[in-house]
Design an enzyme around this catalytic site. Structure first.
Site, short mmCIF file in Angstrom:
data_model
loop_
_atom_site.label_atom_id
_atom_site.label_comp_id
_atom_site.label_asym_id
_atom_site.label_seq_id
_atom_site.Cartn_x
_atom_site.Cartn_y
_atom_site.Cartn_z
N HIS A 294 -12.42 13.58 -40.27
CA HIS A 294 -11.78 13.40 -38.96
C HIS A 294 -12.59 13.95 -37.81
O HIS A 294 -12.15 13.89 -36.67
CB HIS A 294 -10.41 14.08 -39.01
CG HIS A 294 -10.55 15.56 -39.18
ND1 HIS A 294 -11.07 16.12 -40.33
CD2 HIS A 294 -10.29 16.59 -38.34
CE1 HIS A 294 -11.11 17.43 -40.19
NE2 HIS A 294 -10.65 17.75 -38.99
N ASP A 295 -13.75 14.55 -38.09
CA ASP A 295 -14.57 15.13 -37.03
C ASP A 295 -15.84 14.31 -36.75
O ASP A 295 -16.67 14.73 -35.94
CB ASP A 295 -15.02 16.55 -37.42
CG ASP A 295 -13.89 17.56 -37.38
OD1 ASP A 295 -12.90 17.33 -36.64
OD2 ASP A 295 -13.98 18.58 -38.08
N GLU B 90 -14.08 24.78 -45.52
CA GLU B 90 -15.00 24.24 -44.51
C GLU B 90 -15.82 25.43 -44.06
O GLU B 90 -15.31 26.30 -43.35
CB GLU B 90 -14.23 23.63 -43.35
CG GLU B 90 -15.15 22.93 -42.38
CD GLU B 90 -14.58 22.82 -40.99
OE1 GLU B 90 -14.88 21.88 -40.28
OE2 GLU B 90 -13.80 23.72 -40.59
N ASP C 64 -4.05 21.65 -45.19
CA ASP C 64 -5.03 22.32 -44.35
C ASP C 64 -4.53 23.74 -44.08
O ASP C 64 -3.35 23.93 -43.75
CB ASP C 64 -5.17 21.55 -43.02
CG ASP C 64 -6.63 21.38 -42.62
OD1 ASP C 64 -7.32 22.40 -42.54
OD2 ASP C 64 -7.04 20.23 -42.38
O1 ISL Z 1 -19.20 25.74 -37.12
C1 ISL Z 1 -19.12 24.77 -36.42
C2 ISL Z 1 -20.19 24.37 -35.53
O2 ISL Z 1 -21.43 24.52 -36.16
C3 ISL Z 1 -18.05 23.82 -36.46
O3 ISL Z 1 -18.57 22.81 -37.22
C4 ISL Z 1 -16.75 24.18 -37.05
O4 ISL Z 1 -16.84 24.85 -38.25
C5 ISL Z 1 -15.96 22.93 -37.22
O5 ISL Z 1 -16.08 22.15 -36.08
C6 ISL Z 1 -14.56 23.28 -37.44
O6 ISL Z 1 -13.78 22.13 -37.49
C7 ISL Z 1 -12.47 22.35 -37.91
O7 ISL Z 1 -11.80 23.30 -37.11
C8 ISL Z 1 -11.58 22.91 -35.76
C9 ISL Z 1 -10.94 21.52 -35.66
O8 ISL Z 1 -10.97 21.09 -34.33
C10 ISL Z 1 -11.65 20.51 -36.54
O9 ISL Z 1 -10.97 19.28 -36.48
C11 ISL Z 1 -11.69 21.07 -37.91
O10 ISL Z 1 -12.24 20.20 -38.85
C12 ISL Z 1 -10.71 23.95 -35.14
O11 ISL Z 1 -9.62 24.25 -35.97
#
Ligand code: ISL
Ligand code: CA
Length: 541
Positions: free
Chosen positions: A315-316, A247, A97
């Site tokens: 994981h989200d 992402e 990551d």
């Molecule tokens: O853009 C967003 C909302 O529309 C979010 O989806 C965002 O891009 C996403 O939540 C990011 O997630 C990632 O970064 C976060 C972390 O908490 C998450 O676990 C990870 O997947 C902060 O680093």
């Protein structure tokens, strides 16, 4: 350069919850080393590791305080190098990551920056004049609350799209980029096989117009000008035989071609649009039609030139077996069949391959995720009862996916001998790897079968995608086609039986069965009856 990842299957590891080798309740790198043979038997080609770097863990590792060190919970740099070596020996690549939109507020750069306006690190972050009661504007962070945190010491506020403990880096500053690029090369030179770029679409903020308030996330969502930074990153990545997956929320399926084409910035990106929910707050499920429309639009728009990263869990998000399936093994297999054969690189999230389910949260004390706690407080402020707020928040919390992986039956599910950092799901006896490894009909065996199927024929990586029965509210069905092969995937992703009417051009062809999750499968015909979660794959003969 070889594009090895086109024919690869990935496995996402959330290290805290994968396997605890030293029995302190927290998963670790030695735990991953121990389970490499398992991953090998599953047939995956690479692992994506969620952050394992030094971190105060406000956001479980997504708040990094040292990019070039391993968190002691997970082990040491020596453990990491051992993992890398042993994974490579087992034919498994490792992608890390890369969290460079923000650092931890405990990162030395931020500790320096906070010292005052003339500190050389001040400009590594984003500051604006403010008072305690008047923040620069009303922008809202993704985790709830303002994007600004006031700093008493300097009479300014700093910017963060996530938690206050995750200040955003100032990518406009060439020195920041230099430092990040140096760190990236350091990891690549160590021999890792690529990166998953966290929240990468948020790094560009210019023109930084504080008056934009109508679409509150627009000022930091894939803002024009990001190309410059992405191109710089690409030039670094191009020097290594690696894969990159971004992402990239806010990058539309149309724009994603530009990001993921042959000479695009990245090899593939995760879309964040497919979780279309329906139902009452606190009891929502995935809306199949909405979900299907998003996935098939991405298949179509990325077409021959772009490339998709495929996933239904991470994981989200909650467990797919609970929000789209009915928690039965059959439904988990149907979902697997539907997405593992799409065009792109499939990622399997730990536990998905055995059909792990959501956790029945009974109190907020069992919840770890910051955004869930923020939402809970917000709902209470708005007048919800604690029970109602608990239900609404925990229904879709990311913590469902973070309960320890269920290796075997029993209290701690074979994850650890000590009480794990997060509660173990109560269904370890029904859902675990040990039992499923011995059962040819298990969800795990079905995943192994699909991985083999995918790899045996180039049509899955190379062929075209065509959605059929587009508006059917229960069925996800499509054709994959290459010059020499045609495959028909039919899945009823609902809890009710249904009937489908196939177009004559399909029904008239000769098909043979390649994969099923049921015993009686009808021959392909114009009209077919499907039972709940039936999933069949046919190839043309
Ligand atoms: O853009 C967003 C909302 O529309 C979010 O989806 C965002 O891009 C996403 O939540 C990011 O997630 C990632 O970064 C976060 C972390 O908490 C998450 O676990 C990870 O997947 C902060 O680093
Ligand atoms: Ca441990």
């Amino acid at each position: 350069m070889s594009r090895w990842w086109k024919n690869a299957v990935g496995y996402q590891i959330y290290p805290r919850s994968f396997r605890d080798a030293n029995h302190d309740g927290i998963g670790d790198l030695q735990g991953i080393i121990e389970k490499l043979p398992y991953l090998q038997s599953l047939g995956v080609d690479f692992i994506w590791l969620n952050p394992v770097y030094a971190s105060p863990n406000v956001d479980n590792g997504y708040d990094i305080s040292d990019y070039q060190d391993i968190h002691p919970d997970f082990g040491t740099m020596a453990d990491f190098e051992e993992l890398l070596g042993k994974a490579h020996a087992a034919g498994i690549k490792i992608i890390m990551d890369l969290v460079v939109n923000h650092t931890s507020d405990q990162h030395p750069w931020f500790l320096e920056a906070k010292k005052g306006k003339d500190n050389p690190y001040r400009d590594y972050y984003l500051w604006a004049d403010a008072t305690e009661n008047k923040l620069p504007n009303a922008w809202q962070s993704f985790f709830g609350g303002s994007t600004w945190t006031y700093d008493d010491n300097s009479g300014q506020a700093y910017f963060h799209v996530f938690a206050p403990e995750q200040p955003d880096l100032n990518w406009k500053n060439p020195q920041v980029r230099e430092e990040i690029y140096r760190m990236i090369r350091w990891w690549l030179d160590l021999g890792i096989d690529g990166f998953r770029l966290d929240a990468i679409s948020h790094i560009q903020k210019e023109p930084w117009d504080f008056r934009i308030t109508d679409n509150p996330w627009a000022p930091f969502m894939n803002v024009a000008g990001i190309e410059v930074y992405m191109q710089e990153l690409k030039e670094i990545f191009d020097a290594y035989p690696i894969m990159t997956v971004g992402e990239a929320s806010g990058v539309s399926s149309k724009k994603a071609v530009h990001w993921t084409k042959e000479d695009g910035y990245l090899n593939m990106i995760f879309e964040l649009e497919h979780n279309v929910r329906e139902g009452q707050p606190g009891a929502e499920r995935l809306n199949l039609l909405g979900f299907k429309k998003v996935l098939s639009r991405w298949q179509k728009d990325l077409g021959a030139n772009g490339w998709n990263a495929l996933y239904v869990e991470n994981h989200d998000n909650p467990r797919i077996a609970s929000i789209l399936g009915d928690e039965s093994p059959k439904s988990a297999k149907a979902i697997a069949t539907m997405y593992m054969l799409l065009k792109g690189t499939p990622f399997i999230y730990q536990g998905q391959e055995i059909g792990m389910t959501n956790f029945a949260f009974e109190s907020m004390e069992q919840v770890d995720a910051q955004d869930s706690h923020n939402l809970y407080r917000l709902l209470l402020d708005k007048g919800s009862s604690p029970e109602e707020a608990l239900r609404n928040v925990t229904h879709w919390t990311r913590d469902h996916s973070r309960t320890p992986l269920q290796w075997e039956g029993g209290m701690f599910g074979g994850f650890s001998e000590l009480l794990p950092w997060m509660a173990v799901n109560a269904n370890t006896t029904q859902v675990n790897i040990f039992d499923q490894e011995k059962d040819e009909q298990s969800v795990l065996s079905h995943y192994k079968h699909l991985i083999r199927l995918r790899k045996a024929q180039p049509v899955y990586a190379e062929g075209t995608f065509e959605l059929i029965l587009k508006n059917h509210p229960q069925v996800f069905a499509y054709l994959r086609k290459s010059d020499t092969k045609q495959v028909l995937v039919l899945t009823n992703l609902s809890r009710n039986p249904c009937q489908i009417d196939l177009p004559t051009r399909i029904a008239n062809k000769k098909w043979q069965l390649l994969s099923t999750n049921t015993t009686d499968v009808p021959a392909v015909a114009k009209r077919l009856q499907m039972q709940p979660y039936d999933a069949w794959v046919f190839e043309e003969i």
